[in-house]
Motif scaffolding. Structure first.
Motif, short mmCIF file in Angstrom:
data_model
loop_
_atom_site.label_atom_id
_atom_site.label_comp_id
_atom_site.label_asym_id
_atom_site.label_seq_id
_atom_site.Cartn_x
_atom_site.Cartn_y
_atom_site.Cartn_z
N GLU A 289 0.86 -1.19 0.00
CA GLU A 289 0.00 0.00 0.00
C GLU A 289 0.89 1.23 0.00
O GLU A 289 2.07 1.13 0.31
CB GLU A 289 -0.92 0.00 1.22
N GLU A 290 0.30 2.36 -0.38
CA GLU A 290 1.08 3.60 -0.40
C GLU A 290 1.71 3.85 0.97
O GLU A 290 1.05 3.71 2.00
CB GLU A 290 0.16 4.76 -0.77
N THR A 291 2.98 4.18 0.98
CA THR A 291 3.68 4.40 2.23
C THR A 291 4.82 5.38 2.01
O THR A 291 4.89 6.03 0.98
CB THR A 291 4.20 3.06 2.81
N TYR A 292 5.70 5.48 2.97
CA TYR A 292 6.83 6.39 2.88
C TYR A 292 8.14 5.65 3.11
O TYR A 292 8.17 4.61 3.74
CB TYR A 292 6.71 7.50 3.93
N MET A 293 9.21 6.27 2.60
CA MET A 293 10.55 5.87 3.01
C MET A 293 10.94 6.81 4.14
O MET A 293 10.54 7.98 4.15
CB MET A 293 11.54 6.00 1.85
N TYR A 294 11.70 6.29 5.08
CA TYR A 294 12.08 7.05 6.27
C TYR A 294 13.60 7.15 6.35
O TYR A 294 14.31 6.22 5.99
CB TYR A 294 11.54 6.37 7.52
N GLU A 295 14.07 8.29 6.85
CA GLU A 295 15.50 8.50 7.01
C GLU A 295 16.06 7.65 8.15
O GLU A 295 17.20 7.20 8.10
CB GLU A 295 15.75 9.99 7.28
N PHE A 296 15.24 7.47 9.18
CA PHE A 296 15.60 6.66 10.35
C PHE A 296 14.48 5.65 10.58
O PHE A 296 13.39 5.84 10.07
CB PHE A 296 15.75 7.55 11.60
N PRO A 297 14.71 4.59 11.35
CA PRO A 297 13.64 3.61 11.59
C PRO A 297 12.60 4.14 12.58
O PRO A 297 12.36 3.57 13.64
CB PRO A 297 14.38 2.38 12.10
N GLU A 298 12.00 5.27 12.23
CA GLU A 298 10.93 5.87 13.04
C GLU A 298 10.03 6.70 12.13
O GLU A 298 10.50 7.34 11.19
CB GLU A 298 11.52 6.73 14.16
N LYS A 299 8.74 6.69 12.41
CA LYS A 299 7.76 7.29 11.50
C LYS A 299 7.88 8.80 11.38
O LYS A 299 7.43 9.38 10.40
CB LYS A 299 6.34 6.92 11.93
N SER A 300 8.52 9.45 12.33
CA SER A 300 8.65 10.91 12.26
C SER A 300 9.68 11.37 11.23
O SER A 300 9.80 12.55 10.96
CB SER A 300 9.01 11.48 13.64
N SER A 301 10.41 10.42 10.62
CA SER A 301 11.51 10.80 9.72
C SER A 301 11.18 10.54 8.25
O SER A 301 12.07 10.39 7.43
CB SER A 301 12.78 10.05 10.11
N LYS A 302 9.87 10.53 7.89
CA LYS A 302 9.52 10.23 6.50
C LYS A 302 10.03 11.31 5.56
O LYS A 302 10.04 12.50 5.90
CB LYS A 302 8.02 10.03 6.35
N TYR A 303 10.46 10.88 4.36
CA TYR A 303 10.95 11.88 3.41
C TYR A 303 10.60 11.60 1.97
O TYR A 303 10.73 12.47 1.12
CB TYR A 303 12.47 12.05 3.54
N ASP A 304 10.14 10.42 1.63
CA ASP A 304 9.85 10.13 0.24
C ASP A 304 8.69 9.16 0.16
O ASP A 304 8.65 8.17 0.87
CB ASP A 304 11.10 9.51 -0.42
N LYS A 305 7.71 9.46 -0.70
CA LYS A 305 6.53 8.61 -0.81
C LYS A 305 6.80 7.44 -1.75
O LYS A 305 7.47 7.59 -2.77
CB LYS A 305 5.36 9.43 -1.32
N LEU A 306 6.28 6.28 -1.38
CA LEU A 306 6.32 5.10 -2.23
C LEU A 306 4.89 4.75 -2.61
O LEU A 306 4.03 4.60 -1.74
CB LEU A 306 6.93 3.91 -1.49
N ASP A 307 4.64 4.62 -3.90
CA ASP A 307 3.31 4.23 -4.35
C ASP A 307 3.08 2.74 -4.14
O ASP A 307 4.03 1.95 -4.12
CB ASP A 307 3.15 4.56 -5.84
N LYS A 308 1.81 2.37 -4.04
CA LYS A 308 1.45 0.96 -3.98
C LYS A 308 2.04 0.27 -5.20
O LYS A 308 2.06 0.83 -6.28
CB LYS A 308 -0.08 0.82 -3.96
N SER A 309 2.53 -0.94 -5.02
CA SER A 309 3.14 -1.77 -6.06
C SER A 309 4.55 -1.36 -6.44
O SER A 309 5.13 -1.93 -7.37
CB SER A 309 2.26 -1.84 -7.32
N SER A 310 5.13 -0.37 -5.75
CA SER A 310 6.55 -0.05 -5.96
C SER A 310 7.36 -1.28 -5.57
O SER A 310 6.99 -2.02 -4.66
CB SER A 310 6.99 1.13 -5.10
N VAL A 311 8.48 -1.49 -6.25
CA VAL A 311 9.35 -2.63 -5.95
C VAL A 311 10.63 -2.12 -5.31
O VAL A 311 11.28 -1.22 -5.84
CB VAL A 311 9.66 -3.44 -7.22
N VAL A 312 10.95 -2.67 -4.14
CA VAL A 312 12.16 -2.28 -3.41
C VAL A 312 13.04 -3.50 -3.22
O VAL A 312 12.57 -4.63 -3.25
CB VAL A 312 11.83 -1.65 -2.03
N GLN A 313 14.34 -3.25 -3.01
CA GLN A 313 15.28 -4.33 -2.69
C GLN A 313 15.67 -4.18 -1.23
O GLN A 313 16.14 -3.11 -0.82
CB GLN A 313 16.51 -4.23 -3.58
N VAL A 314 15.46 -5.23 -0.45
CA VAL A 314 15.81 -5.20 0.97
C VAL A 314 17.32 -5.33 1.11
O VAL A 314 17.93 -6.27 0.60
CB VAL A 314 15.09 -6.32 1.74
#
Length: 75
Positions: free
Chosen positions: A22-47
């Motif tokens: 689902e639509e979410t954000y990328m975060y600078e730190f592992p905490e929700k207050s540090s969001k900086y970039d939106k990721l659309d639903k179905s975006s593909v990321v590499q862990v």
């Protein structure tokens, strides 16, 4: 209590490709207050690595940041 969280993500594959459920954000730190970039639903990321607090460090088209692990599904 220093137990590592393995809630549903103990099969997380480092360098694996995952789809954002689902639509979410990328975060600078592992905490929700540090969001900086939106990721659309179905975006593909590499862990790239696991992190604390239900987050993982990922790469998305050359951008790196934290994403909530519960929002990823393996593809």
């Amino acid at each position: 209590d220093n137990k590592k969280q393995t809630k549903g993500n103990d099969k997380l594959q480092i360098n694996g490709l995952y789809e954002v459920k689902e639509e979410t954000y990328m975060y600078e730190f592992p905490e929700k207050s540090s969001k900086y970039d939106k990721l659309d639903k179905s975006s593909v990321v590499q862990v790239l690595q696991e992190a604390d607090g239900g987050f993982v460090w990922v790469d998305f088209n050359g951008s790196q940041g934290y994403v909530e692990v519960d929002l990823l599904k393996e593809i």
